[in-house]
Structures are given as structure tokens and as C-alpha cells.
Design a protein around this motif. Sequence first.
Motif, PDB file in Angstrom:
ATOM      1  N   GLY A  46       0.768  -1.237   0.000  1.00 24.74           N
ATOM      2  CA  GLY A  46       0.000   0.000   0.000  1.00 24.74           C
ATOM      3  C   GLY A  46       0.802   1.292   0.000  1.00 24.74           C
ATOM      4  O   GLY A  46       0.226   2.366  -0.029  1.00 24.74           O
ATOM      5  N   TRP A  47       2.129   1.201   0.036  1.00 28.16           N
ATOM      6  CA  TRP A  47       2.949   2.405   0.078  1.00 28.16           C
ATOM      7  C   TRP A  47       4.109   2.254  -0.892  1.00 28.16           C
ATOM      8  O   TRP A  47       4.660   1.177  -1.028  1.00 28.16           O
ATOM      9  CB  TRP A  47       3.508   2.640   1.480  1.00 28.16           C
ATOM     10  CG  TRP A  47       2.451   2.918   2.491  1.00 28.16           C
ATOM     11  CD1 TRP A  47       1.775   1.997   3.229  1.00 28.16           C
ATOM     12  CD2 TRP A  47       1.925   4.186   2.855  1.00 28.16           C
ATOM     13  NE1 TRP A  47       0.864   2.619   4.041  1.00 28.16           N
ATOM     14  CE2 TRP A  47       0.940   3.974   3.829  1.00 28.16           C
ATOM     15  CE3 TRP A  47       2.201   5.490   2.459  1.00 28.16           C
ATOM     16  CZ2 TRP A  47       0.221   4.998   4.414  1.00 28.16           C
ATOM     17  CZ3 TRP A  47       1.495   6.517   3.043  1.00 28.16           C
ATOM     18  CH2 TRP A  47       0.514   6.272   4.007  1.00 28.16           C
ATOM     19  N   THR A  48       4.472   3.351  -1.524  1.00 24.94           N
ATOM     20  CA  THR A  48       5.686   3.367  -2.327  1.00 24.94           C
ATOM     21  C   THR A  48       6.734   4.100  -1.503  1.00 24.94           C
ATOM     22  O   THR A  48       6.652   5.305  -1.308  1.00 24.94           O
ATOM     23  CB  THR A  48       5.466   4.079  -3.674  1.00 24.94           C
ATOM     24  OG1 THR A  48       4.916   5.373  -3.432  1.00 24.94           O
ATOM     25  CG2 THR A  48       4.525   3.293  -4.566  1.00 24.94           C
ATOM     26  N   GLY A  49       7.690   3.368  -0.977  1.00 28.78           N
ATOM     27  CA  GLY A  49       8.639   3.889  -0.014  1.00 28.78           C
ATOM     28  C   GLY A  49       9.562   4.976  -0.513  1.00 28.78           C
ATOM     29  O   GLY A  49      10.184   5.663   0.262  1.00 28.78           O
ATOM     30  N   ASP A  50       9.655   5.130  -1.817  1.00 29.41           N
ATOM     31  CA  ASP A  50      10.595   6.118  -2.344  1.00 29.41           C
ATOM     32  C   ASP A  50       9.968   7.503  -2.501  1.00 29.41           C
ATOM     33  O   ASP A  50      10.596   8.411  -3.020  1.00 29.41           O
ATOM     34  CB  ASP A  50      11.171   5.652  -3.684  1.00 29.41           C
ATOM     35  CG  ASP A  50      10.098   5.423  -4.744  1.00 29.41           C
ATOM     36  OD1 ASP A  50       8.906   5.296  -4.380  1.00 29.41           O
ATOM     37  OD2 ASP A  50      10.456   5.371  -5.923  1.00 29.41           O
ATOM     38  N   LYS A  51       8.738   7.663  -2.059  1.00 30.24           N
ATOM     39  CA  LYS A  51       8.052   8.949  -2.221  1.00 30.24           C
ATOM     40  C   LYS A  51       7.698   9.546  -0.873  1.00 30.24           C
ATOM     41  O   LYS A  51       7.311   8.844   0.047  1.00 30.24           O
ATOM     42  CB  LYS A  51       6.768   8.769  -3.025  1.00 30.24           C
ATOM     43  CG  LYS A  51       7.007   8.368  -4.453  1.00 30.24           C
ATOM     44  CD  LYS A  51       5.719   8.311  -5.223  1.00 30.24           C
ATOM     45  CE  LYS A  51       6.032   7.954  -6.664  1.00 30.24           C
ATOM     46  NZ  LYS A  51       4.873   7.580  -7.408  1.00 30.24           N
ATOM     47  N   GLN A  61      -4.559   7.327   5.887  1.00 26.47           N
ATOM     48  CA  GLN A  61      -4.210   5.972   5.460  1.00 26.47           C
ATOM     49  C   GLN A  61      -3.175   5.351   6.394  1.00 26.47           C
ATOM     50  O   GLN A  61      -3.287   4.187   6.773  1.00 26.47           O
ATOM     51  CB  GLN A  61      -3.683   5.966   4.023  1.00 26.47           C
ATOM     52  CG  GLN A  61      -3.288   4.580   3.551  1.00 26.47           C
ATOM     53  CD  GLN A  61      -2.612   4.564   2.190  1.00 26.47           C
ATOM     54  OE1 GLN A  61      -2.640   5.542   1.449  1.00 26.47           O
ATOM     55  NE2 GLN A  61      -1.994   3.441   1.867  1.00 26.47           N
ATOM     56  N   LEU A  62      -2.183   6.135   6.787  1.00 34.68           N
ATOM     57  CA  LEU A  62      -1.157   5.635   7.694  1.00 34.68           C
ATOM     58  C   LEU A  62      -1.782   5.181   9.014  1.00 34.68           C
ATOM     59  O   LEU A  62      -1.512   4.073   9.490  1.00 34.68           O
ATOM     60  CB  LEU A  62      -0.094   6.712   7.966  1.00 34.68           C
ATOM     61  CG  LEU A  62       0.912   6.389   9.067  1.00 34.68           C
ATOM     62  CD1 LEU A  62       1.743   5.167   8.716  1.00 34.68           C
ATOM     63  CD2 LEU A  62       1.788   7.591   9.357  1.00 34.68           C
ATOM     64  N   LEU A  63      -2.623   6.014   9.605  1.00 35.63           N
ATOM     65  CA  LEU A  63      -3.238   5.683  10.889  1.00 35.63           C
ATOM     66  C   LEU A  63      -4.151   4.458  10.769  1.00 35.63           C
ATOM     67  O   LEU A  63      -4.167   3.598  11.653  1.00 35.63           O
ATOM     68  CB  LEU A  63      -3.994   6.891  11.444  1.00 35.63           C
ATOM     69  CG  LEU A  63      -3.110   8.109  11.763  1.00 35.63           C
ATOM     70  CD1 LEU A  63      -3.956   9.272  12.233  1.00 35.63           C
ATOM     71  CD2 LEU A  63      -2.016   7.773  12.765  1.00 35.63           C
ATOM     72  N   GLU A  64      -4.878   4.364   9.660  1.00 37.66           N
ATOM     73  CA  GLU A  64      -5.732   3.186   9.430  1.00 37.66           C
ATOM     74  C   GLU A  64      -4.890   1.927   9.308  1.00 37.66           C
ATOM     75  O   GLU A  64      -5.232   0.884   9.879  1.00 37.66           O
ATOM     76  CB  GLU A  64      -6.590   3.372   8.172  1.00 37.66           C
ATOM     77  CG  GLU A  64      -7.738   4.329   8.351  1.00 37.66           C
ATOM     78  CD  GLU A  64      -8.490   4.637   7.052  1.00 37.66           C
ATOM     79  OE1 GLU A  64      -8.114   4.094   5.976  1.00 37.66           O
ATOM     80  OE2 GLU A  64      -9.446   5.427   7.110  1.00 37.66           O
ATOM     81  N   ASP A  65      -3.794   1.995   8.560  1.00 40.08           N
ATOM     82  CA  ASP A  65      -2.929   0.824   8.393  1.00 40.08           C
ATOM     83  C   ASP A  65      -2.303   0.411   9.719  1.00 40.08           C
ATOM     84  O   ASP A  65      -2.178  -0.783  10.000  1.00 40.08           O
ATOM     85  CB  ASP A  65      -1.835   1.109   7.357  1.00 40.08           C
ATOM     86  CG  ASP A  65      -2.372   1.122   5.923  1.00 40.08           C
ATOM     87  OD1 ASP A  65      -3.576   0.848   5.723  1.00 40.08           O
ATOM     88  OD2 ASP A  65      -1.565   1.422   5.010  1.00 40.08           O
TER      89      ASP A  65
END
Length: 180
Positions: A46-51, A61-65
Motif C-alpha cells: 500500500g505504500w511506495t517507499g521512495d516517495k 491511510q497511515l493511521l488506518e494501516d
Amino acid sequence: MERIVYIRGKFRGTNKEMKEAYFYAKEMMRKYDLEPQYIGVMAEEGWTGDKILTIKRKEKQLLEDLEKNKKIESIEVITKEMEGKEIIDNKSYFLIDKEDGVIVFWTNTNIEEIDFKEILEEMKKYVEPGIEEICDWESGSSSIVYVHEGEKSLERTGKFQDKITVIYKKVTPLDIPIEV
């Protein structure tokens, strides 16, 4: 010049502690007039770490995950120096890296006003210290490499060593390998 405070050791806890550390980072940065603007997240899905992404758009989204207990490996909280809509430089950076057992904060702004020892003590809630350090960084290279790899990163380049001024450093043996 940047002042850096970090701990490298063992992450304490789970996503609950990642969430607490994230909220601590935002609150602490605001306290020192370094309004957090962006986040970077490394996760299994669910995340692209390079951005890096704006907090306004991606915090939900972060808090939900984190609540759903999805595997979040690291969270970055970043304040950028802006000129109009153009990014000039980073003003401050906070990283919570559960996978590598690293927590770090650095800034090139308001250095004399910030209580780095207080921040270090708060960081100990999230990472059991193997190495804890506060230093001034005056180098053209990336300080995050030094935080992750320690002094061996200086040996590789050599030329940056004289630009690090250690203010405080403590090494505590852990049952995991930590290179100084």
C-alpha cells in the motif's frame, strides 16, 4: 550544520508504539516551530517507499494501516524549507525505523532552542538503546548513512570525519549486533 539525536538498538513494541512515536514526532516538531508537512512510509503493501507525501493527504491511510496492524517498517516525518511552492531544503527530519531499530531526529533550524537531551529520553520509549548519540553534522554527505551504519561509514569516506562533533554518545551492549 545539522544537529542529530538518534538511537540505534531494538524497537520496543508494535504498530501501537509506531503510532505513538509518530504522534510524538509531530508534537515535538511543532513545539520547536518545525511544522511537519510530509511523511514517507515503508510498508509491505500500500505504500511506495521512495516517495514523500503530504501529511494532509496520507495521514489517514497511515493511521488506518497502523490500526489494522498492517506491517509498517518505517515512518519519516519531514519539514521542508519552502520558497513559494518550491522546496529549497529539509529543515527537519524524524525517522522511526522498526525494522532496523533506529529512531532519529535532525534539524538545521532552531538548534540552540531545541532540548536534544529531552528528545533522546523520549526516544528511549520506542527503541532500546545500543547506541545513543547527539552530534553536530557539518558534511556534504548524508547523515542518515552515519546513523544507520555508524563510524564505519566514516572510515569508508574518511573526509567527513572531521566534520562531526560528538556532543554525547553512549554505547550499551545488547543481545543483537550493533556496529559502533
